[in-house]
Design a protein around this motif. Structure first.
Motif, PDB file in Angstrom:
ATOM      1  N   ASN A   1      49.457 -24.566   0.593  1.00 22.11           N
ATOM      2  CA  ASN A   1      48.564 -24.101  -0.446  1.00 22.11           C
ATOM      3  C   ASN A   1      48.920 -22.327   0.023  1.00 22.11           C
ATOM      4  O   ASN A   1      47.700 -21.819  -0.335  1.00 22.11           O
TER       5      ASN A   1
ATOM      6  N   LYS B   1      52.196 -28.092  -5.177  1.00 21.28           N
ATOM      7  CA  LYS B   1      51.632 -26.842  -4.821  1.00 21.28           C
ATOM      8  C   LYS B   1      52.608 -26.204  -3.832  1.00 21.28           C
ATOM      9  O   LYS B   1      53.247 -27.052  -3.052  1.00 21.28           O
TER      10      LYS B   1
ATOM     11  N   PRO C   1      35.857 -17.666  -3.229  1.00 18.80           N
ATOM     12  CA  PRO C   1      35.287 -18.666  -2.284  1.00 18.80           C
ATOM     13  C   PRO C   1      33.934 -19.276  -2.870  1.00 18.80           C
ATOM     14  O   PRO C   1      33.386 -20.320  -2.389  1.00 18.80           O
ATOM     15  N   SER C   2      33.193 -18.571  -4.002  1.00 19.93           N
ATOM     16  CA  SER C   2      31.936 -19.109  -4.512  1.00 19.93           C
ATOM     17  C   SER C   2      32.250 -20.128  -5.441  1.00 19.93           C
ATOM     18  O   SER C   2      31.397 -20.916  -5.753  1.00 19.93           O
ATOM     19  N   TRP C   3      33.620 -20.451  -6.039  1.00 17.73           N
ATOM     20  CA  TRP C   3      33.883 -21.508  -6.819  1.00 17.73           C
ATOM     21  C   TRP C   3      33.608 -23.101  -5.874  1.00 17.73           C
ATOM     22  O   TRP C   3      33.759 -22.902  -4.917  1.00 17.73           O
ATOM     23  N   SER C   4      33.575 -23.953  -7.014  1.00 20.55           N
ATOM     24  CA  SER C   4      33.621 -25.351  -6.130  1.00 20.55           C
ATOM     25  C   SER C   4      35.055 -25.662  -5.675  1.00 20.55           C
ATOM     26  O   SER C   4      36.147 -25.005  -5.868  1.00 20.55           O
ATOM     27  N   LYS C   5      35.178 -26.587  -4.706  1.00 20.94           N
ATOM     28  CA  LYS C   5      36.523 -26.950  -4.041  1.00 20.94           C
ATOM     29  C   LYS C   5      37.407 -27.147  -5.050  1.00 20.94           C
ATOM     30  O   LYS C   5      38.688 -26.987  -4.953  1.00 20.94           O
ATOM     31  N   VAL C   6      37.125 -27.980  -6.232  1.00 22.32           N
ATOM     32  CA  VAL C   6      37.918 -28.468  -7.074  1.00 22.32           C
ATOM     33  C   VAL C   6      38.568 -27.466  -7.972  1.00 22.32           C
ATOM     34  O   VAL C   6      39.488 -27.312  -8.073  1.00 22.32           O
ATOM     35  N   GLU C   7      37.845 -26.318  -8.271  1.00 18.47           N
ATOM     36  CA  GLU C   7      38.011 -25.026  -9.005  1.00 18.47           C
ATOM     37  C   GLU C   7      38.773 -24.391  -8.202  1.00 18.47           C
ATOM     38  O   GLU C   7      39.940 -23.734  -8.643  1.00 18.47           O
ATOM     39  N   GLN C   8      38.774 -24.135  -6.836  1.00 20.82           N
ATOM     40  CA  GLN C   8      39.582 -23.280  -6.016  1.00 20.82           C
ATOM     41  C   GLN C   8      41.033 -24.136  -5.882  1.00 20.82           C
ATOM     42  O   GLN C   8      41.723 -23.261  -5.842  1.00 20.82           O
ATOM     43  N   ALA C   9      40.908 -25.407  -5.818  1.00 17.12           N
ATOM     44  CA  ALA C   9      42.448 -26.024  -5.647  1.00 17.12           C
ATOM     45  C   ALA C   9      43.153 -25.921  -6.877  1.00 17.12           C
ATOM     46  O   ALA C   9      44.301 -25.691  -6.960  1.00 17.12           O
TER      47      ALA C   9
END
Length: 578
Positions: free
Chosen positions: A317, A313, A385-393
Motif C-alpha cells: 500500500n 494496489k 487518519p480520521s477517516w474510516s478504515k474503508v475510506e482510507q483503503a
C-alpha cells in the motif's frame, strides 16, 4: 497539479545563493514608475514591482535575494496590490498592439490577463477576506527553504528564521481580514492548513536543519519557530471556534463565475456552452469506461469494475514506492513513441506530501526556472487518519489509477511542461504559468498517452486513465454547479461517487475543494481547448504524424491563456473553442 493553484510566477534573473534576512516593504511611489514608451522596460518593471508586492512569489520561483519575504496583508498592503495591478492593466493597454512586434503584442495580452486574474481573486472574489486558501497559496508554505538545496543549510536556515519571524504579524493580519461567518468547508480547510503549518514549523522544519552546527542559529530558529507555531495554532483555534456559526455560503454566483473564467483564462463563452462541453466529455468517458469494463470485468457493474481496478494496489500500500517505479517506464515510453521532446536529463523525486498540504491527493513542486540543479518533487498524500478504515483503503489508488497520476504530475505532464516553460523564448512564458494551461496540459497528457499506446490497449490501464478523466469531469461540472447553479456540497459528493465512480474519501475531498477552489474546472476546460487546438492545427500539419510538432510548439509558449495560444498558432480572433 502544481502547488500554487492560481498563477505561478518565476524569477527574472539568475537565482542568488545568498539570503537576506529581511526585505523592506516597497513604498507606493516605488510601484508607480511603470514606463509607457518601451514595452520591454514596462514588462521588466512590472515583474520587479510585483516581486516587491509579493516577495513570497519571488522566493518560490528562485529569486533568493527576496528570501525571508512575506506579503503585506494589512488593509494598506492589500490596497497596494490592487492599485498596482489596476495601474499595470491600464498602462499596458496604452501600448498599441498594431505598433508592437508580434511577440511584444502577445506578451502585452498575456500580461493583462495575468494582472486581471490576480485582481479578480484579490478584489472581485475578495478571497483575502473570504477564503483561507488564498493565504496558503500566497506564501505561508516554507517548503522552498527545506526541500530546495539552493544554498547551504545555514544560509537556508537563516532565511527561514527571517520568514518565521514574520508569521505572527501575518497571522494577525489573516485573522483581522477573514470575515465570519464562513463556509464550513473553508473552516475545515483553514483549521487543517494553519494547524498543519504550526506543527510543521517546530516539527519537520526543525528536523530538516538538525545538522546545522551553530548553537546560536539553532536558538534563533527555535525562538522564531515556537512563536510562529503558536501564531498558527492560535489562528487554527480561532477558526475552529467559528465552526458553530459556519454556513454553506460559498458560491460565487453565475455572473462572478463567468467573470472568473474570462478574467483569469480569457474564456468568454456562455455558461450553458461551457456546461454542455463538460457534460459531453463526461458522457464520452462514461461510455468508454463501460466498454473497457466489458473487457476487464465481464458481467460486472461499473462500480464493481472500478473496485477491481483499484483493488490492485501498490505493494505494501505504498504509492510513493510505486510511483518511483512508474516514472522511468513513462519516460521510456515518451522517448519510444516520440510524442513530445524531452529537453534534458532532469529527473523528478517522489515523496509523501507534508501534513499541511494534503488537501489534494498529489501535486508537484518544481523549482523556479532560473534555479539550477534543484529537482522537482512529486508529492503523494496519504489518506486522512480520521477517516474510516474503508475510506482510507479506498483512497490509496490502484496501480493503473496511480499510473495516470504519475503521467499527469511528471511525464509528460507538469514536470515536462515546466522543463519546456523554462526554455521558452518568451520571458513571460518563463515567468507566469496559468492554471488552465498547466492543468489542461497535464490532464490532456493522460488521454494522449493512452491514445499513443501506453500499455498497448490493456483494459485495466484504460480504466485507470478513464478514472482520472471522470474525476476531472466531475470537478468541471461541480465547479459550475456549486458556484452557478446552487449545487450543495453533498450533491457534488454524490456526483463524484455515482457519475464519476470515485471512492468516498476522494469524493469528500473533491466536493470540498470545489467550494474553495472554484477554478478547478480548469483541468477539463484546458484539456478540451488543447484537444480542439490539436485537431485544428494538425489538420494542416500532418494529422497524427504532426502530434510531436504540435506538442513542442504548444509547450514553447510557457503557460499563457490557451485562447492566446490558439490565436498565435492558427490566427483568427483568439476566442476559446472546445
Amino acid at each position: 497539479m502544481r502547488k500554487i493553484w492560481l498563477t505561478g510566477i518565476a524569477a527574472l534573473a539568475m537565482a542568488s545563493c545568498t539570503s537576506k534576512t529581511s526585505t523592506p516593504q516597497p513604498t507606493a511611489s516605488a510601484l508607480a514608475a511603470l514606463p509607457t514608451t518601451d514595452w520591454k522596460s514596462f514588462r521588466d518593471t512590472f515583474i520587479e514591482d510585483w516581486f516587491k508586492v509579493s516577495p513570497a512569489d519571488a522566493v518560490y520561483q528562485g529569486r533568493h535575494d527576496f528570501d525571508g519575504g512575506l506579503g503585506d496583508w494589512s488593509p494598506a498592503g492589500l490596497k497596494r496590490q490592487g492599485d498596482f495591478l489596476r495601474n499595470a492593466i491600464a498602462k499596458a493597454k496604452t501600448f498599441d498592439a498594431a505598433k508592437l512586434g508580434k511577440q511584444d503584442a502577445f506578451e502585452r495580452d498575456y500580461l493583462v490577463t495575468v494582472a486581471a486574474g490576480k485582481l479578480f481573486w484579490l478584489e472581485d472574489a475578495d478571497f483575502p477576506h473570504r477564503n483561507p486558501a488564498w493565504y496558503v497559496n500566497a506564501g505561508l508554505d516554507p517548503n522552498v527553504y527545506i526541500a530546495r538545496k539552493y544554498a547551504d543549510a545555514p544560509t537556508r536556515m537563516r532565511a527561514m528564521v527571517s520568514f518565521l519571524r514574520k508569521i505572527p504579524t501575518a497571522a494577525a493580519q489573516i485573522r483581522a481580514n477573514l470575515k465570519t461567518p464562513m463556509p464550513l468547508s473553508y473552516v475545515n480547510f483553514g483549521v487543517a492548513a494553519f494547524n498543519g503549518f504550526g506543527d510543521y514549523y517546530t516539527g519537520d522544519a526543525k528536523k530538516a536543519f538538525a545538522d546545522v552546527k551553530s548553537p546560536a542559529l539553532q536558538e534563533e530558529f527555535d525562538k522564531a519557530a515556537v512563536a510562529a507555531s503558536k501564531a498558527m495554532h492560535d489562528l487554527g483555534a480561532w477558526l475552529e471556534g467559528q465552526r458553530g456559526s459556519a454556513t454553506q455560503d460559498f458560491a460565487l454566483g453565475a455572473d462572478k463565475f463567468s467573470r472568473m473564467i474570462k478574467e483569469t483564462e480569457r474564456v468568454d463563452v456562455p455558461l450553458a456552452t461551457l456546461e454542455a462541453a463538460g457534460q459531453a466529455d463526461m458522457k464520452r468517458n462514461q461510455l468508454a469506461l463501460v466498454a473497457a469494463c466489458a473487457q476487464f470485468a465481464p458481467g460486472a457493474s461499473v462500480p464493481a469494475c472500478m473496485a477491481k481496478m483499484n483493488a490492485n494496489k501498490p505493494a505494501n500500500n505504498d504509492p510513493v514506492a510505486e510511483a518511483r517505479k512508474q516514472i522511468p517506464e513513462l519516460r521510456a515510453f515518451v522517448l519510444k513513441s516520440d510524442v513530445v521532446t524531452i529537453p534534458d536529463q532532469e529527473q523528478a523525486l517522489v515523496e509523501e506530501s507534508p501534513p499541511y498540504n494534503r488537501q489534494n491527493s498529489a501535486y508537484i513542486d518544481p523549482p523556479g526556472p532560473f534555479e539550477k540543479g534543484i529537482p522537482s518533487v512529486y508529492y503523494i498524500s496519504p489518506p486522512d487518519p480520521s477517516w474510516s478504515k474503508v475510506e482510507q483503503a479506498g483512497f490509496i489508488p490502484g496501480k493503473s489509477d496511480l499510473l495516470f497520476t504519475s503521467v499527469h504530475e511528471v511525464m509528460p505532464g507538469h514536470f515536462l511542461q515546466f522543463r519546456h516553460a523554462n526554455a521558452s523564448p518568451s520571458l513571460f512564458g518563463r515567468l507566469f504559468v496559468g492554471y488552465a494551461f498547466a492543468e489542461g496540459w497535464a490532464h490532456y497528457a493522460e488521454e494522449m498517452m493512452w491514445e499513443a499506446g501506453l500499455h498497448a490497449g490493456d483494459p485495466e490501464t484504460h480504466i485507470g486513465q478513464l478514472s482520472n478523466a471522470l474525476l476531472r469531469d466531475c470537478r468541471y461540472l461541480s465547479a459550475i454547479g456549486l458556484h452557478a447553479h446552487g449545487m450543495t456540497q453533498e450533491q457534488s459528493r454524490k456526483m463524484f461517487v455515482e457519475q464519476c465512480y470515485q471512492d468516498e474519501g476522494n469524493a469528500k475531498q473533491q466536493s470540498a475543494r470545489g467550494t474553495y477552489d472554484p477554478a478547478y474546472l480548469n483541468y477539463t476546460m484546458g484539456k478540451l481547448m488543447i484537444r480542439k487546438l490539436r485537431t485544428d492545427w494538425t489538420a494542416t500539419h500532418g494529422g497524427r504524424a504532426g502530434w510531436k510538432a504540435f506538442h513542442d510548439q504548444f509547450l514553447s509558449f510557457g503557460g499563457p491563456p490557451i485562447p492566446l495560444v490558439r490565436k498565435a498558432m492558427l490566427g483568427g480572433d483568439g476566442k476559446a473553442v472546445f
